[in-house]
Write an enzyme that holds these catalytic residues in place. Structure first.
Site, PDB file in Angstrom:
ATOM      1  N   HIS A  48       4.279   8.762 -65.967  1.00  0.00           N
ATOM      2  CA  HIS A  48       4.909   9.076 -64.684  1.00  0.00           C
ATOM      3  C   HIS A  48       6.265   9.714 -64.942  1.00  0.00           C
ATOM      4  CE1 HIS A  48       5.828   8.766 -60.417  1.00  0.00           C
ATOM      5  NE2 HIS A  48       7.070   8.532 -60.820  1.00  0.00           N
ATOM      6  N   ASP A  97       4.579   1.122 -49.812  1.00  0.00           N
ATOM      7  CA  ASP A  97       5.462   2.147 -50.373  1.00  0.00           C
ATOM      8  C   ASP A  97       5.406   3.424 -49.548  1.00  0.00           C
ATOM      9  OD1 ASP A  97       7.247   3.241 -52.424  1.00  0.00           O
ATOM     10  OD2 ASP A  97       5.573   4.601 -52.735  1.00  0.00           O
ATOM     11  N   ARG A 105      12.811   5.810 -46.147  1.00  0.00           N
ATOM     12  CA  ARG A 105      13.972   6.069 -47.012  1.00  0.00           C
ATOM     13  C   ARG A 105      14.349   7.543 -46.983  1.00  0.00           C
ATOM     14  NH1 ARG A 105      11.782   4.481 -52.420  1.00  0.00           N
ATOM     15  NH2 ARG A 105      13.737   5.273 -53.225  1.00  0.00           N
ATOM     16  N   SER A 129       9.370   1.260 -56.015  1.00  0.00           N
ATOM     17  CA  SER A 129       8.436   2.226 -55.432  1.00  0.00           C
ATOM     18  C   SER A 129       7.490   2.767 -56.507  1.00  0.00           C
ATOM     19  CB  SER A 129       9.260   3.357 -54.795  1.00  0.00           C
ATOM     20  OG  SER A 129       8.465   4.476 -54.543  1.00  0.00           O
ATOM     21  N   LYS A 155       3.207   1.288 -57.461  1.00  0.00           N
ATOM     22  CA  LYS A 155       2.014   2.156 -57.481  1.00  0.00           C
ATOM     23  C   LYS A 155       1.361   2.135 -58.864  1.00  0.00           C
ATOM     24  CE  LYS A 155       4.705   5.277 -55.710  1.00  0.00           C
ATOM     25  NZ  LYS A 155       5.464   6.351 -55.106  1.00  0.00           N
TER      26      LYS A 155
HETATM   27  N1  URA Z   1       9.212   8.648 -56.669  1.00  0.00           N
HETATM   28  C1  URA Z   1       8.654   7.593 -56.057  1.00  0.00           C
HETATM   29  O1  URA Z   1       7.437   7.411 -56.108  1.00  0.00           O
HETATM   30  N2  URA Z   1       9.449   6.732 -55.415  1.00  0.00           N
HETATM   31  C2  URA Z   1      10.790   6.889 -55.340  1.00  0.00           C
HETATM   32  O2  URA Z   1      11.456   6.064 -54.740  1.00  0.00           O
HETATM   33  C3  URA Z   1      11.365   7.996 -55.990  1.00  0.00           C
HETATM   34  C4  URA Z   1      10.545   8.856 -56.656  1.00  0.00           C
END
Ligand code: URA
Length: 442
Positions: A92, A171, A178, A193, A197
């Protein structure tokens, strides 16, 4: 007996700098996700209080777990190839300009027999989305059922697809809120966040690419390092073997930022060529992933050179309906911006290039909007290169010529060129630093 909870007292506790209890966090995330007794304005206030007050390690763990529990958790434990269990490793990136690394990386790592599930989101703002880039390939589709995802992991090994609606649904709601309440840049909230995931996805190991520099979410290296440490701790505590690389995002990766133009550059890397920085980061992340998969001696450079990674790319694209041989879309309008002076290109601001690509149509301003496959910026020089006055510096690709003025404005001042032999202050600045700045483990 558990206490009676209400949103106002949870908000007030965080506003006053108190540590929230596990019950308070679990309750408010659950009720907000189900739209049952916690209003948007109440969660907005809580997010701002968290942004200003921060969270303790325990609060972050509980907040992350509550987001995981808001949906289903996938399990790759049953995956088999030739009767043997498959190891899963995901990567990621916190997002950067010209960050197309997933495209060559997923098939490269999968070409060693490792399963690489890349469940991605769509781009918002100045950093492009991996799915948007791949959708410029004729026929390719991002939406797979869970059964199709599992089957492709077993047959091809690499999958890049849209995350299902049931993966950490809290999320999705919280991130959208947000985005419109000025609370994105909070280390605890970003860490929770991303990791909710990734943990819910069920990967066995995870390599994080945490960006720092002008084009990154968190431009300061100290903040980026704290984010990396927080995420590595969350992953490790959840039983996911997690490491992070801290990488520079002060200048765009490679020579392209956009959609089809980034796919074309990724194909160069898969063919054994491509820009040196894209190859370097692809290989650094591939080595981390292969190490995490128990293959520390694997040589990813060999699979770029001998076509094995390209073979897996072709299988991955075809499995999702794409035609790996189809020509990529080309923009009908290409505007060339030329170097104003001769000299050495000392720096090229990543954020400015990202905003220009976005204004040309490569990115979206609001969730759900469409993007132009053809849109993007092609760079003709990178920091350290010598440029000549009047020579092309950038090419701006778009379907909408009216967008060019905004892109040119975004790029104003982005390139710092020092005249040959000049002794300006700029000359003392490093042209290019290392791309991989640090490795973060628990
Ligand atoms: N990417 C995400 O999935 N969440 C965040 O809060 C920032 C970047």
């Amino acid at each position: 007996m558990s206490p009676v909870l209400d949103a106002v007292s949870v908000i007030a506790a965080k506003r006053d700098g108190c540590e929230l209890t596990d019950e308070q966090i679990t309750w408010i995330v659950d009720r907000y996700t189900r739209a049952d007794g916690v209003a948007e304005e109440q969660m907005s206030a809580l997010l701002m209080a968290i942004y200003l007050r921060g969270m303790t390690d325990r609060e972050i763990v509980t907040w992350t777990q509550s987001m995981i529990d808001s949906g289903t958790r996938m399990d790759f434990g049953e995956l088999r190839r030739d009767g043997r269990p498959l190891t899963t490793v995901d990567k990621h990136s916190t997002g950067g300009v010209g960050d197309k690394i997933t495209l060559p990386l997923a098939p490269l790592v999968a070409s060693f027999g490792v399963a690489v599930p890349q469940l991605s989101g769509r781009g918002l703002g100045h950093t492009g989305g991996t799915l948007d880039k791949l959708e410029s390939i004729p026929g390719w589709r991002a939406d797979l059922t869970t059964a199709q995802l599992y089957s492709q992991l077993e047959s091809v090994g690499a999958v890049v697809c849209a995350a299902g609606a049931d993966l950490a649904p809290a999320d999705r709601k919280l991130y959208a809120l947000r985005d419109v309440t000025g609370t994105v840049e909070s280390i605890p909230l970003i860490a929770a966040s991303i990791m909710s995931k990734k943990i819910a996805e069920g990967t066995g190991a995870l390599v994080l690419d945490v960006k720092t520099g002008s084009g990154a979410f968190l431009s300061s290296p100290d903040d980026a390092r704290r984010l990396a440490k927080t995420m590595v701790s969350l992953g490790t505590a959840a039983g996911v073997r997690t490491t992070a690389l801290l990488t520079d995002m002060s200048t765009p990766l490679g020579l392209t930022a956009g959609n089809a133009v980034e796919v074309a550059e990724s194909l160069e890397v898969l063919s054994g060529g491509g820009p040196a920085d894209v190859v370097e980061l692809t290989l650094a992340l591939a080595r981390e992933m292969l190490d995490a998969a128990g293959l520390p001696d694997a040589d990813p450079a060999a699979h770029l050179a001998n076509g094995r990674a390209m073979d897996t790319w072709r299988a991955m694209i075809a499995a999702q309906g794409g035609d790996p041989d189809a020509p990529l879309p080309v923009a009908p309008h290409i505007e060339v911006v030329r170097a104003p002076t001769s000299g050495v290109l000392r720096s090229l601001d990543a954020m400015a290039v990202g905003v220009a690509a976005w204004r040309l149509g490569a990115g979206r301003a609001v969730p759900g909007a469409g993007v132009q496959s053809e849109a993007g910026v092609v760079l003709h020089a990178k920091p350290g290169d010598t440029v000549t006055a009047g020579a092309p510096l950038y090419s701006l690709h778009t379907r909408t010529p009216g967008a060019i003025g905004g892109a040119v404005a975004a790029l104003d001042g982005a390139a710092v060129i020092s005249p040959p032999g000049s002794a300006t202050e700029d000359d003392s600045r490093p042209l290019t630093g290392p791309l991989v700045l640090d490795r973060v483990t628990v």
